[in-house]
Design an enzyme around this catalytic site. Structure first.
Site, PDB file in Angstrom:
ATOM      1  CB  ILE A 273     -18.653-105.956  30.450  1.00  7.24           C
ATOM      2  CG1 ILE A 273     -17.601-105.911  31.558  1.00  7.24           C
ATOM      3  CG2 ILE A 273     -18.328-104.957  29.344  1.00  7.24           C
ATOM      4  CD1 ILE A 273     -16.232-106.436  31.111  1.00  7.24           C
TER       5      ILE A 273
ATOM      6  CB  ALA B 113      -9.777-104.841  32.645  1.00 12.22           C
TER       7      ALA B 113
ATOM      8  CG  ASP C 193       4.065-107.436  30.819  1.00 14.04           C
ATOM      9  OD1 ASP C 193       3.190-107.118  31.648  1.00 14.04           O
ATOM     10  OD2 ASP C 193       5.141-106.806  30.696  1.00 14.04           O
ATOM     11  CD  GLU C 194       1.061-106.830  36.066  1.00 10.17           C
ATOM     12  OE1 GLU C 194       0.522-107.406  37.013  1.00 10.17           O
ATOM     13  OE2 GLU C 194       1.290-105.613  36.044  1.00 10.17           O
TER      14      GLU C 194
ATOM     15  CG  ASN D  86       0.306 -99.223  27.635  1.00  8.40           C
ATOM     16  OD1 ASN D  86      -0.420 -98.927  26.704  1.00  8.40           O
ATOM     17  ND2 ASN D  86       0.906-100.400  27.678  1.00  8.40           N
TER      18      ASN D  86
HETATM   19  P1  NAD Z   1      -8.053 -98.244  33.006  1.00  2.99           P
HETATM   20  O1  NAD Z   1      -8.253 -98.745  34.404  1.00  2.99           O
HETATM   21  O2  NAD Z   1      -7.467 -96.918  32.768  1.00  2.99           O
HETATM   22  O3  NAD Z   1      -9.461 -98.270  32.240  1.00  2.99           O
HETATM   23  C1  NAD Z   1     -10.369 -99.326  32.347  1.00  2.99           C
HETATM   24  C2  NAD Z   1     -11.686 -98.867  31.736  1.00  2.99           C
HETATM   25  O4  NAD Z   1     -12.622 -99.946  31.843  1.00  2.99           O
HETATM   26  C3  NAD Z   1     -12.309 -97.668  32.442  1.00  2.99           C
HETATM   27  O5  NAD Z   1     -12.779 -96.736  31.504  1.00  2.99           O
HETATM   28  C4  NAD Z   1     -13.454 -98.258  33.233  1.00  2.99           C
HETATM   29  O6  NAD Z   1     -14.550 -97.373  33.423  1.00  2.99           O
HETATM   30  C5  NAD Z   1     -13.858 -99.441  32.346  1.00  2.99           C
HETATM   31  N1  NAD Z   1     -14.507-100.517  33.102  1.00  2.99           N
HETATM   32  C6  NAD Z   1     -14.082-101.090  34.263  1.00  2.99           C
HETATM   33  N2  NAD Z   1     -14.964-102.017  34.668  1.00  2.99           N
HETATM   34  C7  NAD Z   1     -15.966-102.038  33.735  1.00  2.99           C
HETATM   35  C8  NAD Z   1     -17.156-102.797  33.597  1.00  2.99           C
HETATM   36  N3  NAD Z   1     -17.499-103.710  34.511  1.00  2.99           N
HETATM   37  N4  NAD Z   1     -17.934-102.579  32.528  1.00  2.99           N
HETATM   38  C9  NAD Z   1     -17.585-101.651  31.588  1.00  2.99           C
HETATM   39  N5  NAD Z   1     -16.483-100.891  31.687  1.00  2.99           N
HETATM   40  C10 NAD Z   1     -15.681-101.082  32.747  1.00  2.99           C
HETATM   41  O7  NAD Z   1      -7.225 -99.394  32.286  1.00  2.99           O
HETATM   42  P2  NAD Z   1      -6.085 -99.286  31.192  1.00  2.99           P
HETATM   43  O8  NAD Z   1      -4.798 -99.080  31.870  1.00  2.99           O
HETATM   44  O9  NAD Z   1      -6.499 -98.371  30.117  1.00  2.99           O
HETATM   45  O10 NAD Z   1      -6.099-100.786  30.649  1.00  2.99           O
HETATM   46  C11 NAD Z   1      -6.987-101.165  29.611  1.00  2.99           C
HETATM   47  C12 NAD Z   1      -6.792-102.642  29.308  1.00  2.99           C
HETATM   48  O11 NAD Z   1      -5.450-102.884  28.923  1.00  2.99           O
HETATM   49  C13 NAD Z   1      -7.058-103.555  30.503  1.00  2.99           C
HETATM   50  O12 NAD Z   1      -7.689-104.710  30.036  1.00  2.99           O
HETATM   51  C14 NAD Z   1      -5.670-103.880  31.038  1.00  2.99           C
HETATM   52  O13 NAD Z   1      -5.660-105.145  31.662  1.00  2.99           O
HETATM   53  C15 NAD Z   1      -4.866-103.876  29.758  1.00  2.99           C
HETATM   54  N6  NAD Z   1      -3.440-103.518  29.906  1.00  2.99           N
HETATM   55  C16 NAD Z   1      -3.079-102.380  30.572  1.00  2.99           C
HETATM   56  C17 NAD Z   1      -1.730-102.033  30.630  1.00  2.99           C
HETATM   57  C18 NAD Z   1      -1.255-100.767  31.331  1.00  2.99           C
HETATM   58  O14 NAD Z   1      -0.053-100.566  31.474  1.00  2.99           O
HETATM   59  N7  NAD Z   1      -2.143 -99.878  31.759  1.00  2.99           N
HETATM   60  C19 NAD Z   1      -0.765-102.858  30.036  1.00  2.99           C
HETATM   61  C20 NAD Z   1      -1.182-104.030  29.380  1.00  2.99           C
HETATM   62  C21 NAD Z   1      -2.523-104.338  29.316  1.00  2.99           C
HETATM   63  O1  DAU Z   2       2.827-104.886  32.878  1.00  7.04           O
HETATM   64  C1  DAU Z   2       1.586-104.423  32.459  1.00  7.04           C
HETATM   65  C2  DAU Z   2       0.796-103.937  33.653  1.00  7.04           C
HETATM   66  O2  DAU Z   2       1.394-102.714  34.066  1.00  7.04           O
HETATM   67  C3  DAU Z   2      -0.687-103.737  33.354  1.00  7.04           C
HETATM   68  O3  DAU Z   2      -1.263-104.963  33.029  1.00  7.04           O
HETATM   69  C4  DAU Z   2      -1.401-103.139  34.574  1.00  7.04           C
HETATM   70  O4  DAU Z   2      -2.751-102.861  34.243  1.00  7.04           O
HETATM   71  C5  DAU Z   2      -0.707-101.857  34.952  1.00  7.04           C
HETATM   72  O5  DAU Z   2      -1.286-101.352  36.139  1.00  7.04           O
HETATM   73  C6  DAU Z   2       0.800-102.073  35.161  1.00  7.04           C
HETATM   74  O6  DAU Z   2       1.030-102.849  36.362  1.00  7.04           O
HETATM   75  P1  DAU Z   2       2.206-102.492  37.384  1.00  7.04           P
HETATM   76  O7  DAU Z   2       1.867-103.041  38.703  1.00  7.04           O
HETATM   77  O8  DAU Z   2       3.526-102.848  36.818  1.00  7.04           O
HETATM   78  O9  DAU Z   2       2.101-100.869  37.359  1.00  7.04           O
HETATM   79  P2  DAU Z   2       2.188 -99.787  38.531  1.00  7.04           P
HETATM   80  O10 DAU Z   2       2.233 -98.446  37.879  1.00  7.04           O
HETATM   81  O11 DAU Z   2       1.169-100.019  39.588  1.00  7.04           O
HETATM   82  O12 DAU Z   2       3.610-100.080  39.187  1.00  7.04           O
HETATM   83  C7  DAU Z   2       4.801-100.014  38.410  1.00  7.04           C
HETATM   84  C8  DAU Z   2       5.951-100.376  39.329  1.00  7.04           C
HETATM   85  O13 DAU Z   2       6.114 -99.327  40.321  1.00  7.04           O
HETATM   86  C9  DAU Z   2       5.723-101.659  40.146  1.00  7.04           C
HETATM   87  O14 DAU Z   2       6.954-102.335  40.304  1.00  7.04           O
HETATM   88  C10 DAU Z   2       5.239-101.158  41.501  1.00  7.04           C
HETATM   89  C11 DAU Z   2       5.963 -99.829  41.660  1.00  7.04           C
HETATM   90  N1  DAU Z   2       5.231 -98.797  42.438  1.00  7.04           N
HETATM   91  C12 DAU Z   2       3.957 -98.495  42.077  1.00  7.04           C
HETATM   92  C13 DAU Z   2       3.217 -97.574  42.785  1.00  7.04           C
HETATM   93  C14 DAU Z   2       1.788 -97.255  42.397  1.00  7.04           C
HETATM   94  C15 DAU Z   2       5.840 -98.157  43.502  1.00  7.04           C
HETATM   95  O15 DAU Z   2       7.027 -98.412  43.821  1.00  7.04           O
HETATM   96  N2  DAU Z   2       5.124 -97.229  44.207  1.00  7.04           N
HETATM   97  C16 DAU Z   2       3.820 -96.918  43.896  1.00  7.04           C
HETATM   98  O16 DAU Z   2       3.224 -96.083  44.612  1.00  7.04           O
END
Ligand code: NAD
Ligand code: DAU
Length: 348
Positions: free
Chosen positions: A60, A83, A131-132, A185
């Protein structure tokens, strides 16, 4: 209707793509994904030959490529998930997050605006956010749609910035949009850098479980398929130019969640009770670590009737089973570059 979904090979994106492809045969879903370390076409094997589905490998941030793609297909809507999504990586390389999350979003918005000029009838940009962007809560309170933005990590600052640009395009150019801000998620196909799949993989391999700081950080967890259902609902029934918060009504302190995970893993692996917990180690805290996230999801509940359908016990159980039954998937994504990432992130 032609829908462009970005980041559809990632964790959440693959669930959304599958739901739309299977449910809406009259739509054509174009999945645009750069296939970074987090993108994986294995996640979509079961639908890759569906007639209403096309995968496009592309970045993108490549403006020429994106403009040509929009000229060719004239997408009616975008569901934008692509992203850089991992907070720890954003601390090590913030610029990569600005490039994809801010500039990449801008390039998509411009391409969409240039395609439809002033006639946006029945068009929509749906930005999937987090939500971050609201920063950190103390021990009490909930994030609502009107909580002021106060991002703390480079990741959340980049997502806040892209949210602002989406709203600015709505106000300035009349571009119809919706934004949803969702909590953490979990579920199948999540890359094992995030807490739950990382710890599942480490337990399987008898490796230490690195809990950051004292482990008393709180997150609100939502099963990924419930998030996909919410996205479907907002896409079809959400009001234009509105924001909806999505959450699991399911707060857990990290250390309590990790202990629950350890108990479930011991049972599933037929290991002695308490053996996985012995793998817990407390490590150096994440810089700028947000203490607590918790979502007030009453707006989407009242206006669109959405609520999570899967309990945490059930979702965690299904998630663990999926990883145990898909060890080849885990093995593939944790060999190669992952090893280097892991070493750099956890060597201290
Ligand atoms: P992810 O890291 O698993 O997947 C991201 C995807 O985007 C990958 O398939 C990657 O190849 C693609 N991508 C990255 N850079 C790109 C680029 N420059 N061009 C095209 N494609 C590209 O992420 P996710 O956890 O599935 O999150 C998806 C979306 O939801 C993100 O926007 C994230 O901010 C948002 N989100 C994630 C969570 C969570 O808990 N994982 C929660 C709330 C919102
Ligand atoms: O709240 C939504 C966000 O949740 C999304 O927007 C992000 O894309 C997603 O990565 C997630 O962010 P967090 O930082 O909350 O997720 P993570 O799984 O990295 O960490 C969850 C919690 O666990 C956080 O408080 C950090 C802690 N943690 C994480 C890792 C990877 C540890 O204690 N040890 C670890 O090794």
């Amino acid at each position: 209707m032609k829908i462009l979904i970005t980041g559809g090979a990632g964790f959440i994106g693959s669930h959304v793509v599958r739901l739309f492809v299977e449910k809406y045969s009259s739509y054509h879903m174009f999945n645009l994904d750069a296939l970074t370390y987090a993108g994986n076409l294995e996640n979509l094997k079961d639908i890759e030959n569906n007639p209403n589905y096309t995968f496009i490998k592309g970045d993108i941030t490549n403006e020429t490529f994106i403009n040509e793609l929009f000229n060719k297909h004239k997408f009616d809507s975008i569901i934008h998930l692509a992203a850089e999504s991992h907070v720890d990586r954003s601390i090590k390389d913030p610029l990569a997050f600005v490039k994809t999350n801010v500039i990449g979003t801008m390039i998509l918005l411009n391409a969409f605006k240039n395609t439809w000029k002033d006639n946006f009838e029945n068009k929509l940009v749906y930005h999937i956010s987090t939500d971050e962007v609201y920063g950190s809560l103390g021990q009490t309170g909930l994030f609502t749609e009107t909580t002021p933005y106060d991002p703390n990590s480079p990741y959340s600052a980049s997502k806040a910035s892209s949210d602002h640009f989406v709203r600015a395009y709505g106000e300035t150019y009349g571009m119809p949009y919706v934004i949803t801000n969702c909590s953490n998620n979990y579920g199948q196909n999540q890359f094992p850098e995030k807490l739950i799949p990382l710890f599942v993989n480490n337990i399987i391999n008898n490796k230490p479980l690195p809990v950051y700081g004292d482990g008393n950080y709180t997150r609100d967890w939502l099963y990924v398929k419930d998030h996909a259902v919410a996205i479907d609902l907002v896409f079809h029934e959400g009001k234009n130019n509105e924001t909806y918060n999505i959450g699991g009504f399911n707060e857990w302190k990290n250390i309590d969640l990790v202990k629950l995970l350890c108990q479930q893993m011991d049972e599933k692996l037929n290991r002695e009770k308490g053996s996985s917990e012995k793998l817990i180690i407390y490590v150096k805290d994440r810089p700028g670590h947000d203490l607590r996230y918790a979502i007030d999801a009453s707006k989407i509940n009242k206006e669109l009737g959405w609520k999570p359908s899967v309990t945490f016990e059930e979702g965690l159980n299904k998630t663990i089973d999926w990883y145990l039954n898909n060890k080849a998937w885990l093995h593939n994504v944790t060999s190669g570059a992952y090893q280097l990432y892991y070493q750099k992130q956890y060597s201290n």
